[in-house]
Design a protein around this motif. Structure first.
Motif, short mmCIF file in Angstrom:
data_model
loop_
_atom_site.label_atom_id
_atom_site.label_comp_id
_atom_site.label_asym_id
_atom_site.label_seq_id
_atom_site.Cartn_x
_atom_site.Cartn_y
_atom_site.Cartn_z
N UNK A 124 0.74 -1.02 0.01
CA UNK A 124 -0.07 -0.10 -0.07
C UNK A 124 0.82 1.14 0.07
N UNK A 125 2.05 1.25 0.32
CA UNK A 125 3.05 2.24 0.00
C UNK A 125 3.38 2.92 -1.05
N UNK A 126 3.69 3.94 -1.20
CA UNK A 126 3.68 4.82 -2.59
C UNK A 126 5.58 4.37 -2.99
N UNK A 127 6.22 4.28 -2.16
CA UNK A 127 7.75 4.07 -2.37
C UNK A 127 8.08 2.90 -1.65
N UNK A 128 8.21 1.75 -2.37
CA UNK A 128 8.46 0.31 -1.82
C UNK A 128 9.99 -0.03 -2.18
N UNK A 129 10.86 -0.15 -1.02
CA UNK A 129 12.13 -0.38 -1.09
C UNK A 129 12.47 -1.71 -0.31
N UNK A 130 13.14 -2.90 -1.17
CA UNK A 130 13.64 -4.11 -0.73
C UNK A 130 15.21 -3.84 -0.36
N UNK A 131 15.57 -4.67 0.41
CA UNK A 131 16.88 -4.73 0.68
C UNK A 131 17.36 -6.17 0.21
N UNK A 132 18.67 -6.90 0.29
CA UNK A 132 19.00 -8.13 -0.15
C UNK A 132 18.63 -9.16 0.78
N UNK A 133 17.98 -8.88 2.06
CA UNK A 133 17.37 -9.74 2.94
C UNK A 133 16.04 -10.31 2.83
N UNK A 134 15.35 -9.38 1.79
CA UNK A 134 13.67 -9.32 1.73
C UNK A 134 13.27 -10.63 1.17
N UNK A 135 12.19 -10.95 1.99
CA UNK A 135 11.52 -12.32 1.63
C UNK A 135 9.95 -11.82 1.85
N UNK A 136 9.26 -11.83 0.46
CA UNK A 136 8.02 -11.47 0.38
C UNK A 136 7.16 -12.92 0.40
N UNK A 137 5.85 -12.89 1.20
CA UNK A 137 5.06 -13.88 1.05
C UNK A 137 3.85 -13.75 1.52
N UNK A 138 2.78 -14.44 1.06
CA UNK A 138 1.39 -14.47 1.53
C UNK A 138 1.26 -16.01 1.79
N UNK A 139 1.32 -16.40 3.17
CA UNK A 139 1.47 -17.71 3.64
C UNK A 139 0.15 -18.25 4.13
N UNK A 140 -0.86 -17.56 3.95
CA UNK A 140 -2.03 -17.80 4.53
C UNK A 140 -2.80 -19.43 4.29
N UNK A 141 -2.37 -20.03 3.44
CA UNK A 141 -2.95 -21.34 3.09
C UNK A 141 -2.48 -22.19 4.33
N UNK A 142 -1.37 -21.96 4.76
CA UNK A 142 -0.79 -22.59 5.80
C UNK A 142 -1.37 -22.84 7.08
N UNK A 168 -1.58 -19.79 -4.34
CA UNK A 168 -1.82 -21.34 -4.16
C UNK A 168 -0.69 -21.87 -3.54
N UNK A 169 0.31 -21.34 -3.53
CA UNK A 169 1.45 -22.22 -2.84
C UNK A 169 2.36 -21.48 -1.79
N UNK A 170 1.87 -20.42 -1.36
CA UNK A 170 2.57 -19.58 -0.12
C UNK A 170 4.37 -19.53 -0.48
N UNK A 171 4.48 -19.55 -1.73
CA UNK A 171 6.02 -19.27 -1.94
C UNK A 171 6.29 -17.94 -1.97
N UNK A 279 -1.50 -27.27 2.21
CA UNK A 279 -2.16 -26.06 2.52
C UNK A 279 -3.86 -26.67 2.86
N UNK A 280 -4.73 -25.64 3.25
CA UNK A 280 -6.02 -25.82 3.69
C UNK A 280 -6.76 -25.89 2.20
#
Length: 355
Positions: A124-142, A168-171, A279-280
């Motif tokens: 939702x933010x206008x300026x999205x900065x990642x670093x080398x450690x970033x890991x993005x996921x939507x793991x809700x099926x678990x 579908x995979x929470x990757x 997953x569910x």
């Protein structure tokens, strides 16, 4: 807890800083934190001396790994407290909506884990900065939930169908993948946050949002060129054509069958396959239905739809059972309900009085 600070700039303007500060839970949000952020953002919105916002997480491990799921679990067990779970999700979604529309530039510092509600703040933010450690996921099926905080819409906007695959995979996407997929705008070194913060205080802020946002973009461009973070090799990016083929079409059963039948020695794909299988089934069907409905839907309507889905989720067995198996008893053996019919899901998305 969440901490707020006003950072003075060289020309007398102020930058509002939001620090998610629960590192022991990977900066997970609870209802009190969400309400505090909504209130503070509203105050800064009305204050003409505040020209920009920065959101980041305490420690090195996470921006935010989602919501305080354990607290929600205990609320779900008590009929007298289940409204607390409803309140959390409703306010979390409103917070993301307010950030999505915020008239002043918002820089989200995507260091470490950016998951669930944390990705909602980031997206939702206008300026999205990642670093080398970033890991993005939507793991809700678990845990028997569904990709929410607007993800019903914005996962579908990611490149080459990867959002469908994540649903579908929470990757996970790493920093390289996030940039390629359109989930992030810039990358900077994890160690450079203080440098970025200081450089922002030197900008000639005008209090004119469009101009200020452009100046901030130029600053991050310059810092990215000067600091040049060392990013990991992408996991999804080399496989993007294959992933696009896997999720092609609109039939959920066909797509799930393709992923389930996949023969690959790539660890990222193997893990995705394993998580889909574990997953569910209800989460998979619900997440898919919401994503299909969200195409072309106004943002307010997405928020309303997800709020209804969350009200049902805190009452059906899979969410409670998923949290129990993963975070409470930690037996790793959830007893999932059978996959619902499409008609069942439709009834969940009809407004009704909740007890």
């Amino acid at each position: 807890m969440v901490r707020f600070e006003l950072i003075p700039t060289r020309n007398g303007a102020l930058i509002g800083e939001i620090l998610l500060d629960t590192p022991g839970t990977l900066n997970a949000q609870n209802l009190q934190m969400v309400l505090a952020m909504r209130q503070q953002l509203a105050q800064w919105h009305a204050d003409p001396t505040v020209v920009a916002i920065v959101i980041h997480g305490a420690g090195e491990r996470a921006l935010c790994a989602g919501g305080d799921i354990k607290a929600l679990y205990y609320a779900m067990l008590d009929p007298e407290r289940i409204h607390e779970a409803d309140d959390f999700f409703a306010n979390e979604y409103l917070l993301c909506r307010e950030l999505h529309r915020y008239p002043k530039p918002v820089l989200a510092w995507g260091n470490g884990l950016i998951m669930g509600g944390g990705w909602g703040l980031f997206a939702a933010s206008s300026h999205r900065v990642v670093t080398e450690t970033a890991q993005l996921a939507m793991p809700e099926i678990a845990i028997g939930l569904f990709p929410d905080v607007g993800a019903s819409a914005w996962l579908g906007e990611l490149a080459d169908g990867v959002g469908r695959f994540l649903l579908l995979t929470a990757s996970r996407l790493n920093a390289t993948d996030a940039l390629a997929a359109g989930a992030a705008d810039w990358a900077l070194p994890a160690a450079s946050f203080a440098t970025v913060r200081e450089a922002m205080t030197e900008l000639g802020w005008l209090g004119q949002p469009h101009i200020d946002a452009h100046m901030l973009s130029q600053l991050i461009d310059a810092l990215g060129g000067a600091l040049q973070p060392t990013l990991p090799e992408g996991n999804w990016q080399p496989l993007r054509a294959q992933v696009t083929e896997l999720v092609a079409g609109d039939d959920l059963d066909t797509i799930v069958a393709r992923i389930d039948a996949l023969q690959s020695d790539h660890p990222w794909l193997q893990n995705a396959q394993m998580q889909l299988r574990a997953g569910s089934p209800t989460s998979i069907a619900l997440g898919w239905a919401l994503a299909q409905r969200a195409v072309g839907m106004a943002y307010d309507d997405v928020v309303a739809m997800e709020t209804l889905a969350a009200q049902h989720a805190v009452r059906y067995s899979d969410f409670r059972e998923g949290v129990r198996a993963r975070l409470i008893d930690r037996d790793g053996a959830p007893q999932w309900a059978a996959r619902p019919k499409a008609s069942d899901i439709e009834t969940w998305l009809v407004a009704r009085n909740q007890k």
